[in-house]
Design a protein around this motif. Structure first.
Motif, PDB file in Angstrom:
ATOM      1  N   ILE A  19       0.844  -1.199   0.000  1.00  0.00           N
ATOM      2  CA  ILE A  19       0.000   0.000   0.000  1.00  0.00           C
ATOM      3  C   ILE A  19       0.878   1.246   0.000  1.00  0.00           C
ATOM      4  CG2 ILE A  19      -1.928  -1.119   1.200  1.00  0.00           C
ATOM      5  CD1 ILE A  19      -1.011   0.450   3.736  1.00  0.00           C
ATOM      6  N   GLU A  20       0.290   2.347  -0.435  1.00  0.00           N
ATOM      7  CA  GLU A  20       0.964   3.635  -0.346  1.00  0.00           C
ATOM      8  C   GLU A  20       0.477   4.319   0.921  1.00  0.00           C
ATOM      9  OE1 GLU A  20       1.965   7.593  -2.990  1.00  0.00           O
ATOM     10  OE2 GLU A  20       0.150   6.467  -3.450  1.00  0.00           O
ATOM     11  N   VAL A  21       1.418   4.860   1.690  1.00  0.00           N
ATOM     12  CA  VAL A  21       1.074   5.540   2.928  1.00  0.00           C
ATOM     13  C   VAL A  21       1.662   6.945   2.941  1.00  0.00           C
ATOM     14  CG1 VAL A  21       0.901   3.402   4.262  1.00  0.00           C
ATOM     15  CG2 VAL A  21       3.074   4.609   4.187  1.00  0.00           C
ATOM     16  N   GLU A  22       1.105   7.781   3.810  1.00  0.00           N
ATOM     17  CA  GLU A  22       1.601   9.146   3.985  1.00  0.00           C
ATOM     18  C   GLU A  22       1.839   9.395   5.467  1.00  0.00           C
ATOM     19  OE1 GLU A  22       0.354  13.803   3.236  1.00  0.00           O
ATOM     20  OE2 GLU A  22      -0.686  12.231   2.123  1.00  0.00           O
ATOM     21  N   VAL A  23       2.984   9.995   5.761  1.00  0.00           N
ATOM     22  CA  VAL A  23       3.330  10.337   7.136  1.00  0.00           C
ATOM     23  C   VAL A  23       2.496  11.540   7.559  1.00  0.00           C
ATOM     24  CG1 VAL A  23       5.174  11.125   8.670  1.00  0.00           C
ATOM     25  CG2 VAL A  23       5.692   9.469   6.849  1.00  0.00           C
ATOM     26  N   ILE A  24       1.831  11.426   8.717  1.00  0.00           N
ATOM     27  CA  ILE A  24       1.017  12.544   9.209  1.00  0.00           C
ATOM     28  C   ILE A  24       1.589  13.167  10.473  1.00  0.00           C
ATOM     29  CG2 ILE A  24      -1.137  11.907   8.094  1.00  0.00           C
ATOM     30  CD1 ILE A  24      -1.987  10.477  10.627  1.00  0.00           C
ATOM     31  N   GLY A  25       2.675  12.577  10.976  1.00  0.00           N
ATOM     32  CA  GLY A  25       3.302  13.182  12.145  1.00  0.00           C
ATOM     33  C   GLY A  25       4.405  12.331  12.723  1.00  0.00           C
ATOM     34  N   LEU A  26       5.264  12.967  13.470  1.00  0.00           N
ATOM     35  CA  LEU A  26       6.341  12.310  14.204  1.00  0.00           C
ATOM     36  C   LEU A  26       6.199  12.713  15.662  1.00  0.00           C
ATOM     37  CD1 LEU A  26       9.213  13.186  11.738  1.00  0.00           C
ATOM     38  CD2 LEU A  26       8.137  10.969  11.975  1.00  0.00           C
ATOM     39  N   GLU A  27       6.509  11.787  16.561  1.00  0.00           N
ATOM     40  CA  GLU A  27       6.355  12.077  17.979  1.00  0.00           C
ATOM     41  C   GLU A  27       7.430  11.326  18.770  1.00  0.00           C
ATOM     42  OE1 GLU A  27       2.866  11.660  21.372  1.00  0.00           O
ATOM     43  OE2 GLU A  27       2.408  11.203  19.292  1.00  0.00           O
ATOM     44  N   PHE A  48       0.770   3.728  14.062  1.00  0.00           N
ATOM     45  CA  PHE A  48       1.653   4.477  14.933  1.00  0.00           C
ATOM     46  C   PHE A  48       2.771   3.507  15.293  1.00  0.00           C
ATOM     47  CE2 PHE A  48       2.555   5.956  19.387  1.00  0.00           C
ATOM     48  CZ  PHE A  48       3.003   7.221  19.049  1.00  0.00           C
ATOM     49  N   LYS A  49       3.938   3.659  14.661  1.00  0.00           N
ATOM     50  CA  LYS A  49       5.021   2.679  14.799  1.00  0.00           C
ATOM     51  C   LYS A  49       6.337   3.372  15.112  1.00  0.00           C
ATOM     52  CE  LYS A  49       2.988  -1.058  12.754  1.00  0.00           C
ATOM     53  NZ  LYS A  49       2.935  -2.354  13.265  1.00  0.00           N
ATOM     54  N   PRO A  50       7.261   2.650  15.764  1.00  0.00           N
ATOM     55  CA  PRO A  50       8.600   3.202  15.957  1.00  0.00           C
ATOM     56  C   PRO A  50       9.260   3.482  14.608  1.00  0.00           C
ATOM     57  CG  PRO A  50       8.282   1.244  17.307  1.00  0.00           C
ATOM     58  CD  PRO A  50       7.107   1.337  16.376  1.00  0.00           C
ATOM     59  N   ILE A  51      10.024   4.541  14.530  1.00  0.00           N
ATOM     60  CA  ILE A  51      10.626   4.937  13.256  1.00  0.00           C
ATOM     61  C   ILE A  51      11.558   3.857  12.715  1.00  0.00           C
ATOM     62  CG2 ILE A  51      12.597   6.223  14.200  1.00  0.00           C
ATOM     63  CD1 ILE A  51      11.935   8.321  11.925  1.00  0.00           C
ATOM     64  N   GLU A  52      12.247   3.124  13.602  1.00  0.00           N
ATOM     65  CA  GLU A  52      13.155   2.070  13.137  1.00  0.00           C
ATOM     66  C   GLU A  52      12.398   0.963  12.410  1.00  0.00           C
ATOM     67  OE1 GLU A  52      13.038   2.962  16.463  1.00  0.00           O
ATOM     68  OE2 GLU A  52      14.805   4.247  16.484  1.00  0.00           O
ATOM     69  N   VAL A  53      11.243   0.593  12.936  1.00  0.00           N
ATOM     70  CA  VAL A  53      10.414  -0.446  12.306  1.00  0.00           C
ATOM     71  C   VAL A  53       9.863   0.066  10.983  1.00  0.00           C
ATOM     72  CG1 VAL A  53       8.305  -1.828  12.548  1.00  0.00           C
ATOM     73  CG2 VAL A  53       9.833  -1.515  14.506  1.00  0.00           C
ATOM     74  N   THR A  54       9.362   1.279  10.983  1.00  0.00           N
ATOM     75  CA  THR A  54       8.790   1.868   9.765  1.00  0.00           C
ATOM     76  C   THR A  54       9.841   1.976   8.671  1.00  0.00           C
ATOM     77  OG1 THR A  54       7.252   3.133  11.147  1.00  0.00           O
ATOM     78  CG2 THR A  54       7.511   3.851   8.865  1.00  0.00           C
ATOM     79  N   ALA A  55      11.033   2.420   9.015  1.00  0.00           N
ATOM     80  CA  ALA A  55      12.100   2.604   8.028  1.00  0.00           C
ATOM     81  C   ALA A  55      12.503   1.289   7.361  1.00  0.00           C
ATOM     82  CB  ALA A  55      13.311   3.267   8.678  1.00  0.00           C
ATOM     83  N   GLN A  56      12.403   0.167   8.083  1.00  0.00           N
ATOM     84  CA  GLN A  56      12.745  -1.141   7.506  1.00  0.00           C
ATOM     85  C   GLN A  56      11.786  -1.546   6.390  1.00  0.00           C
ATOM     86  OE1 GLN A  56      12.664  -3.846  10.807  1.00  0.00           O
ATOM     87  NE2 GLN A  56      14.634  -3.158  11.598  1.00  0.00           N
ATOM     88  N   TRP A  57      10.576  -1.009   6.427  1.00  0.00           N
ATOM     89  CA  TRP A  57       9.548  -1.386   5.461  1.00  0.00           C
ATOM     90  C   TRP A  57       9.145  -0.211   4.575  1.00  0.00           C
ATOM     91  CZ3 TRP A  57       9.169  -6.312   4.803  1.00  0.00           C
ATOM     92  CH2 TRP A  57       9.534  -7.154   5.834  1.00  0.00           C
TER      93      TRP A  57
END
Length: 73
Positions: A19-27, A48-57
């Motif tokens: 899927i295509e996703v869009e970042v709506i915020g960082l916290e 809402f995921k840790p940035i390290e996990v998100t970056a891997q995918w």
């Protein structure tokens, strides 16, 4: 990774797919960076995921993500 960035990712559920996703915020929570993002085609689907996990995918193209998904199937 910034608000407004779009990328492709693999969603694992009953029907693994790209899927295509869009970042709506960082916290930052307890010193860890988290990313809020949503499915562009179904904006109600949010994560809402840790940035390290998100970056891997995170994939720049749908083709790149689909090839990775094929490796796992």
């Amino acid at each position: 990774m910034n608000s407004g960035d779009k990328f492709f990712t693999i969603v694992y559920s009953l029907n693994p797919r790209v899927i295509e996703v869009e970042v709506i915020g960082l916290e930052v929570i307890d010193g860890d960076m988290y990313v809020h993002f949503y499915n562009v085609e179904r904006p109600r689907d949010k994560w809402f995921k840790p940035i390290e996990v998100t970056a891997q995918w995170e994939f720049k193209t749908r083709e790149e993500a689909e090839n990775k998904l094929k490796e796992y199937k």
